[in-house]
Design a protein around this motif. Structure first.
Motif, PDB file in Angstrom:
ATOM      1  N   GLN A  57      -2.852  13.389   0.914  1.00 33.66           N
ATOM      2  CA  GLN A  57      -1.999  12.438   0.186  1.00 33.66           C
ATOM      3  C   GLN A  57      -0.678  12.210   0.912  1.00 33.66           C
ATOM      4  OE1 GLN A  57      -2.970  10.488  -2.159  1.00 33.66           O
ATOM      5  NE2 GLN A  57      -4.923  11.490  -2.446  1.00 33.66           N
ATOM      6  N   ALA A  58      -0.103  13.273   1.457  1.00 35.05           N
ATOM      7  CA  ALA A  58       1.162  13.140   2.192  1.00 35.05           C
ATOM      8  C   ALA A  58       0.977  12.265   3.430  1.00 35.05           C
ATOM      9  CB  ALA A  58       1.697  14.518   2.582  1.00 35.05           C
ATOM     10  N   ALA A  59      -0.111  12.466   4.160  1.00 36.84           N
ATOM     11  CA  ALA A  59      -0.376  11.653   5.352  1.00 36.84           C
ATOM     12  C   ALA A  59      -0.581  10.185   4.979  1.00 36.84           C
ATOM     13  CB  ALA A  59      -1.595  12.191   6.097  1.00 36.84           C
ATOM     14  N   LEU A  60      -1.286   9.940   3.886  1.00 39.47           N
ATOM     15  CA  LEU A  60      -1.498   8.559   3.437  1.00 39.47           C
ATOM     16  C   LEU A  60      -0.181   7.901   3.045  1.00 39.47           C
ATOM     17  CD1 LEU A  60      -4.785   8.956   1.371  1.00 39.47           C
ATOM     18  CD2 LEU A  60      -4.488   7.771   3.563  1.00 39.47           C
ATOM     19  N   GLU A  61       0.677   8.640   2.356  1.00 38.71           N
ATOM     20  CA  GLU A  61       1.980   8.102   1.955  1.00 38.71           C
ATOM     21  C   GLU A  61       2.856   7.795   3.161  1.00 38.71           C
ATOM     22  OE1 GLU A  61       3.540  10.851  -0.924  1.00 38.71           O
ATOM     23  OE2 GLU A  61       1.860  10.447  -2.298  1.00 38.71           O
TER      24      GLU A  61
END
Length: 183
Positions: free
Chosen positions: A88-92
């Motif tokens: 999720q952090a990488a996508l954000e």
């Protein structure tokens, strides 16, 4: 969510890891998730780099806290899963995310992230797949038989994927993946 997710899947010993490592080397801007597993490390594997090696209790805690994007029991024995928070952090951050996971996990990601691109890495033929598995010498005869049984089911599911790349040559397979990802 600003980034995108590509799932790389396929049967045991097809070369998924080899293709993903070569992609990462050629395109360091892609972000490759590190799966958690309850299986012990193979020779040369580094915790946190190849996998996050966790105990059954730690895996249970990840499940209890919705800490996994997907998970599965693989080859009837060990559990593998994708920790959700780093993805999720990488996508954000808007990154291109690569998940190298098994068929069960790919199906779960298709449900939870329907926009994900699913890519199946296929062997050139069955005999080559068997030769690769035997050649790596990391499993007992019993483990090989279990993995080959699973591989038959996985090969039968290839049409569930958006794209199929035959890994008859790593460089060619990586180039096809690069084109597909528009890198």
């Amino acid at each position: 969510m600003r980034g995108d997710v590509t799932v790389i899947s396929g049967p045991t010993a097809v070369g998924k890891g080899t293709v993903v490592r070569a992609l990462k080397q050629a395109h360091p801007e892609v972000w490759v998730s590190v799966s958690a597993t309850t299986r012990p490390p193979r020779p040369g594997e580094v915790d946190g780099q190849h996998y996050c090696f966790v105990s059954s209790e730690e895996f249970d805690e990840l499940l209890a806290t919705n800490g996994l994007l997907e998970w599965a029991v693989v080859h009837g024995r060990d559990r593998y899963g994708t920790p959700a928070a780093p993805v999720q952090a990488a996508l954000e951050r808007g990154e291109r995310v690569i998940l190298e996971i098994d068929l069960q996990g790919a199906r779960q990601v298709r449900t939870s992230l329907p926009q994900a691109r699913l890519v199946f890495i296929a062997p050139p033929n069955w005999d080559e797949l068997v030769a690769r598995l035997v050649g790596r010498g990391t499993e007992t005869a019993e483990q090989r038989e279990r993995r080959l049984s699973t591989a038959k089911d996985e090969l039968a599911a290839a049409d569930e994927f958006d794209h199929i790349i035959v890994n008859d040559d790593v460089g060619r397979a990586v180039n096809e993946l690069v084109d597909l990802l528009s890198l």
